[in-house]
Scaffold this active site. Sequence first.
Site, PDB file in Angstrom:
ATOM      1  N   HIS A   1       7.961 -19.242  21.165  1.00  0.00           N
ATOM      2  CA  HIS A   1       7.775 -18.865  22.572  1.00  0.00           C
ATOM      3  C   HIS A   1       8.147 -17.395  22.796  1.00  0.00           C
ATOM      4  O   HIS A   1       8.557 -17.006  23.885  1.00  0.00           O
ATOM      5  CB  HIS A   1       8.548 -19.800  23.518  1.00  0.00           C
TER       6      HIS A   1
ATOM      7  N   GLY B   1      -2.393 -32.169  16.745  1.00  0.00           N
ATOM      8  CA  GLY B   1      -1.264 -32.499  17.628  1.00  0.00           C
ATOM      9  C   GLY B   1       0.088 -32.437  16.953  1.00  0.00           C
ATOM     10  O   GLY B   1       1.076 -32.909  17.489  1.00  0.00           O
TER      11      GLY B   1
ATOM     12  N   GLY C   1       1.608 -29.568  15.944  1.00  0.00           N
ATOM     13  CA  GLY C   1       2.223 -28.252  16.037  1.00  0.00           C
ATOM     14  C   GLY C   1       1.874 -27.385  14.835  1.00  0.00           C
ATOM     15  O   GLY C   1       2.581 -26.431  14.529  1.00  0.00           O
TER      16      GLY C   1
ATOM     17  N   SER D   1      -4.067 -26.870  14.592  1.00  0.00           N
ATOM     18  CA  SER D   1      -5.416 -27.289  14.220  1.00  0.00           C
ATOM     19  C   SER D   1      -6.434 -26.549  15.089  1.00  0.00           C
ATOM     20  O   SER D   1      -7.535 -26.236  14.632  1.00  0.00           O
ATOM     21  CB  SER D   1      -5.571 -28.798  14.384  1.00  0.00           C
ATOM     22  N   SER D   2      -6.070 -26.228  16.322  1.00  0.00           N
ATOM     23  CA  SER D   2      -7.027 -25.549  17.203  1.00  0.00           C
ATOM     24  C   SER D   2      -7.271 -24.109  16.760  1.00  0.00           C
ATOM     25  O   SER D   2      -8.419 -23.654  16.724  1.00  0.00           O
ATOM     26  CB  SER D   2      -6.558 -25.600  18.661  1.00  0.00           C
TER      27      SER D   2
ATOM     28  N   GLU E   1      -9.063 -19.798  23.932  1.00  0.00           N
ATOM     29  CA  GLU E   1      -8.091 -20.843  24.272  1.00  0.00           C
ATOM     30  C   GLU E   1      -7.570 -20.651  25.706  1.00  0.00           C
ATOM     31  O   GLU E   1      -7.421 -21.607  26.455  1.00  0.00           O
ATOM     32  CB  GLU E   1      -6.946 -20.804  23.257  1.00  0.00           C
TER      33      GLU E   1
ATOM     34  N   ASP F   1      -0.725 -18.107  16.748  1.00  0.00           N
ATOM     35  CA  ASP F   1      -1.392 -19.060  15.848  1.00  0.00           C
ATOM     36  C   ASP F   1      -2.638 -18.444  15.222  1.00  0.00           C
ATOM     37  O   ASP F   1      -2.875 -18.562  14.022  1.00  0.00           O
ATOM     38  CB  ASP F   1      -1.773 -20.332  16.620  1.00  0.00           C
TER      39      ASP F   1
ATOM     40  N   TYR G   1       4.605 -26.317  28.681  1.00  0.00           N
ATOM     41  CA  TYR G   1       4.393 -24.993  28.092  1.00  0.00           C
ATOM     42  C   TYR G   1       4.209 -23.953  29.197  1.00  0.00           C
ATOM     43  O   TYR G   1       4.840 -22.896  29.200  1.00  0.00           O
ATOM     44  CB  TYR G   1       3.164 -25.038  27.174  1.00  0.00           C
TER      45      TYR G   1
HETATM   46  C1  GLA Z   1       1.921 -22.648  20.628  1.00  0.00           C
HETATM   47  C2  GLA Z   1       1.107 -21.463  21.120  1.00  0.00           C
HETATM   48  C3  GLA Z   1       1.619 -20.158  20.525  1.00  0.00           C
HETATM   49  C4  GLA Z   1       3.125 -20.014  20.701  1.00  0.00           C
HETATM   50  C5  GLA Z   1       3.850 -21.295  20.278  1.00  0.00           C
HETATM   51  C6  GLA Z   1       5.313 -21.255  20.590  1.00  0.00           C
HETATM   52  O1  GLA Z   1       1.714 -22.840  19.266  1.00  0.00           O
HETATM   53  O2  GLA Z   1      -0.242 -21.621  20.786  1.00  0.00           O
HETATM   54  O3  GLA Z   1       0.942 -19.077  21.102  1.00  0.00           O
HETATM   55  O4  GLA Z   1       3.448 -19.658  22.012  1.00  0.00           O
HETATM   56  O5  GLA Z   1       3.295 -22.446  20.894  1.00  0.00           O
HETATM   57  O6  GLA Z   1       5.953 -20.319  19.814  1.00  0.00           O
END
Ligand code: GLA
Length: 376
Positions: A33, A116, A118, A121-122, A154, A166, A218
């Site tokens: 974050h 899903g 973390g 995958s997206s 996104e 990501d 989020y």
């Molecule tokens: C998700 C978001 C990222 C980042 C993380 C937290 O994966 O896609 O941009 O903010 O959460 O670090």
Amino acid sequence: MIEKAIAGFKAAFGYEPQGVWSAPGRANLIGEHTDYNEGFVLPFGIDKRTYVALASRQDSTCRVSSDIDGKTYETNLTSVPVNLDWALYPLGVAWVMREWAKSGFDAFFVSDVPVGSGLSSSAAIECAIGVALNEIWDAGRTRQEIALLGQKAENQVVGAPTGMMDQTASMLAEKDSAVFLDCQTLEARAIPLNLEPRNLVVAVMDTRVAHRHSDGGYRVRRESCERGAKTLGVSSLRGLTVQDLPRAEAELDEVDFRRVRHVITENQRVLDSIEALSEGDMERFGELLLASHDSMAHDFEISIEELDVAVEVAMKTGAVGSRMTGGGFGGAAIAVIDKGLLPQLEKNCKEAFAAKGYGEPKVFAVVPSEGARRER
Ligand code: GLA
């Protein structure tokens, strides 16, 4: 997987694809974050990837299909795609790249990145189609630009207010290294991890509690951070350091203060991690991972019981360090652990989860791998 993508393409569209491209999911070592706060992150590309077999068409129709649901989704880039389930990710990227579009296309996706968990995958879908379209449309975008286009899709098409970590990881990843990214200047550097010579692996403990970042938590966390920055007179939380914490505590409400404290201290932990890794000080690195988890559990409040248990089990099993990874509210934790302890970790996690009445977790090692590329 390459053959599977080609076979899927032929079955769905009845002709041969022009090529196959792929992009990895990612695990974040530390820096959570912090990306949308213009801070620091340290993710790596994993050895689980999304593959897309693709061919351009004579007309402007864009069709995507996959082995996820066997359906084919269609748009023609004249209006923003909506209500297309997972297909919003690839068609969203095509939409944000439409100024370079030379034709429509057919695309078929296969993936072994768990959804899903973390592990992004997206982003893997976005970057796989991003590199493919960049090439067939001759769009001339750099790797970093393709990452930002994925983020844009996104944010604007899927409607998830996520940062760029990501996609950047998926585009810039290198074998045996993590990507150190400064999300303010966009400077990126490969950080060698040297796990193998130390006989270490990064284990993923997937709780299999699914999350989605287009809803609730989020967004609310992001709003807290933005409010905190505004009250403290900076354009982003990157403008603050641990020296500013007393002032932050005085000026913010209790909850926003803890959110802000997480981000400020997490940025410092990323920098300290780079130093620890360059000195080969794995013990220090492990402590930083644990401190990061603690901060996410208590200050940012994005962990869940299953993730806390996974981290606790990893440490009891002898991990160097462990923390939840990704956006939180579900998904996976990682542990840096001796390769030989992996079977024990799996056993201990499964037993601990069963004793608590949680669903069965999945435990597996991930290997830092190369970013998005053409496969064939
Ligand atoms: C998700 C978001 C990222 C980042 C993380 C937290 O994966 O896609 O941009 O903010 O959460 O670090």
